[in-house]
Design an enzyme around this catalytic site. Sequence first.
Site, short mmCIF file in Angstrom:
data_model
loop_
_atom_site.label_atom_id
_atom_site.label_comp_id
_atom_site.label_asym_id
_atom_site.label_seq_id
_atom_site.Cartn_x
_atom_site.Cartn_y
_atom_site.Cartn_z
N GLN A 61 0.82 -1.21 0.00
CA GLN A 61 0.00 0.00 0.00
C GLN A 61 0.86 1.27 0.00
O GLN A 61 0.51 2.28 0.62
CB GLN A 61 -0.98 0.01 1.17
CG GLN A 61 -2.09 -1.03 1.01
CD GLN A 61 -3.25 -0.83 1.96
OE1 GLN A 61 -3.10 -0.29 3.05
NE2 GLN A 61 -4.43 -1.27 1.54
N LYS A 87 3.80 6.88 8.46
CA LYS A 87 3.20 6.43 9.72
C LYS A 87 4.13 6.65 10.91
O LYS A 87 3.68 7.03 12.00
CB LYS A 87 2.83 4.96 9.61
CG LYS A 87 2.08 4.45 10.84
CD LYS A 87 1.57 3.04 10.69
CE LYS A 87 0.78 2.61 11.91
NZ LYS A 87 0.25 1.22 11.77
N MET A 122 -26.27 14.02 -22.00
CA MET A 122 -25.46 15.03 -22.65
C MET A 122 -24.63 14.44 -23.79
O MET A 122 -24.52 15.02 -24.87
CB MET A 122 -24.55 15.73 -21.64
CG MET A 122 -23.85 16.96 -22.19
SD MET A 122 -25.01 18.26 -22.68
CE MET A 122 -25.23 19.11 -21.11
#
Length: 568
Positions: free
Chosen positions: A114, A163, A481
């Site tokens: 991560q 961290k 659209m």
Amino acid sequence: MQLNGAEILIECLKEQGVDTVFGYPGGAILNVYDELYKHSNEIRHILTSHEQGASHAADGYARSSGKTGVCIATSGPGATNLVTGIATAYMDSIPMVAITGNVNLNLLGLDSFQEVDITGVTMPITKHNFIVKKIEYLADTIRQAFRIAQEGRKGPVLIDVPKDITGQLYEFTPATKALDEAQQEAMHLPISKKPVEVKASKIERALELISKSKRPFVYTGGGLLAAEACDELKTLVEKIDAPVSCSLMCQGGFDQADDRYMGMLGMHGTKTAAQALKHCDLFLAVGTRFSDRVICNANLFARHCPIIQIDIDPAEFNKNIDVTLKLGGDAKQILSLLNEKLEQQNHKEWIEQIKAWKKEYPLRQEAIDPNGVTPQMLFDALNELTKSEAIIATEVGQHQMWAAQFYEFRHPRQFITSGGLGTMGFGLGAAMGAQVANPDKKVINIAGDGSFHMNCNELSTLAKYQIPMMELVVDNSVLGMVRQWQKLFYDNRFSQTTQDKKTDFVKLAEAFGVKAFEIHTKDELIPVLKEALSLKEPVLVACHIHRDFNVLPMVPAGASAEEPILEM
């Protein structure tokens, strides 16, 4: 006093007056979430269903309040899920601070679990971003981030915090003064910008151009709202005796009940604004970047008259079109200077001509089904039932343009929409943020069925926190659209724009814990909306309309903003 990095971060948020953050926890940001738990009586955390919803909610909070919105995510996918929301805020100059966790310092650059270089990813879509690698820099980095978000041309700032930094101890000193330039330079922080002083000669030149004008046109963009300069604009417009058009980002910046208001200009602007552009002899632009959706063909835009541009960002001058006079600086300050020195102008014939064009070219939609609801009916009903006082958020598409065309915006910060990036999926999160920031106001998100399917997970957030906004789905079962362009330019080859999904909006909303209603006919319109608006809880209304309604007027690609088509 000795605090760890997470405690320092929370103390700095409190210093900045932050009362609400939107986010989603994860491993790399756990220390911060532990502190949020301890300070839940001071800072409210809204747990969204997806990090993108958190970024849009922080954006909507900022747009509707003028404060800096805050969102928080963990490292890796949590951080990258914020990217679209950060880019949306960047394109529309919205003050936001995004805080992301990251892996420990010794794991950076190793393709760790991560791990993403989120500062590298977001460099092109933030005003500035930081990765904090020393605990001693954390507090002042956070303070600088909030300053940068609000200073000059506003925008998003990202702070990435490994961290282990959030766990380290350091002596925390509450803020007493701003850092001087030497300290900022030593910490590699952007130096505070000094306010720009407008040269007196430029003000005199502007006054000269204005006094010579017989048919002035005043055009305003989102920068007017950012500068809190709406009152100054009103004074100027009355002194100049001019008509006004507002960009999509500036809806409500000028009271639309005022006879001087002409509607939007550009791709889906009014014929009145187009006629005024064609015949004006001075174009005064305030806080607008001259988007391609406004100027359409740059080579054909206002070539016949002088253009004065007021903008805080010098990068916007001569970027999309060449202007005659550049007034760089804060719009509130510049408008005040002009108001002090400007003599009262009188352009009665020009104003009468504007009124005549408004009568000749009203916005009008013909019914397709005699019993069905037209978009104009829907917004007329909303306008009547809310007395033009609701905060209206939108997704992106036909419903967005219909909201801008048909709802009568009376106040600044009343219209919350993604203008520059055109982000489908923006509105529900943004409306949640706006409702949290404005608990005493009615907030309505207008969604097309296409956009709704991108963010319907956030209905669970509405239910969890009982956020009392309305989600109004304008359901035509197509990507309207894009389909409209396919009609005009692709010989009705509706490639992947016919949705026809089998979603039961009422059952889906109820499964999430949200009360829901449907509207199929014009006779149901007022009763259902009235009941839904009376509720003090989250509610969804699905209003079904015919798929062949178009957004008109429309300026085709390559055409002049002066020549919109009125029918298809």
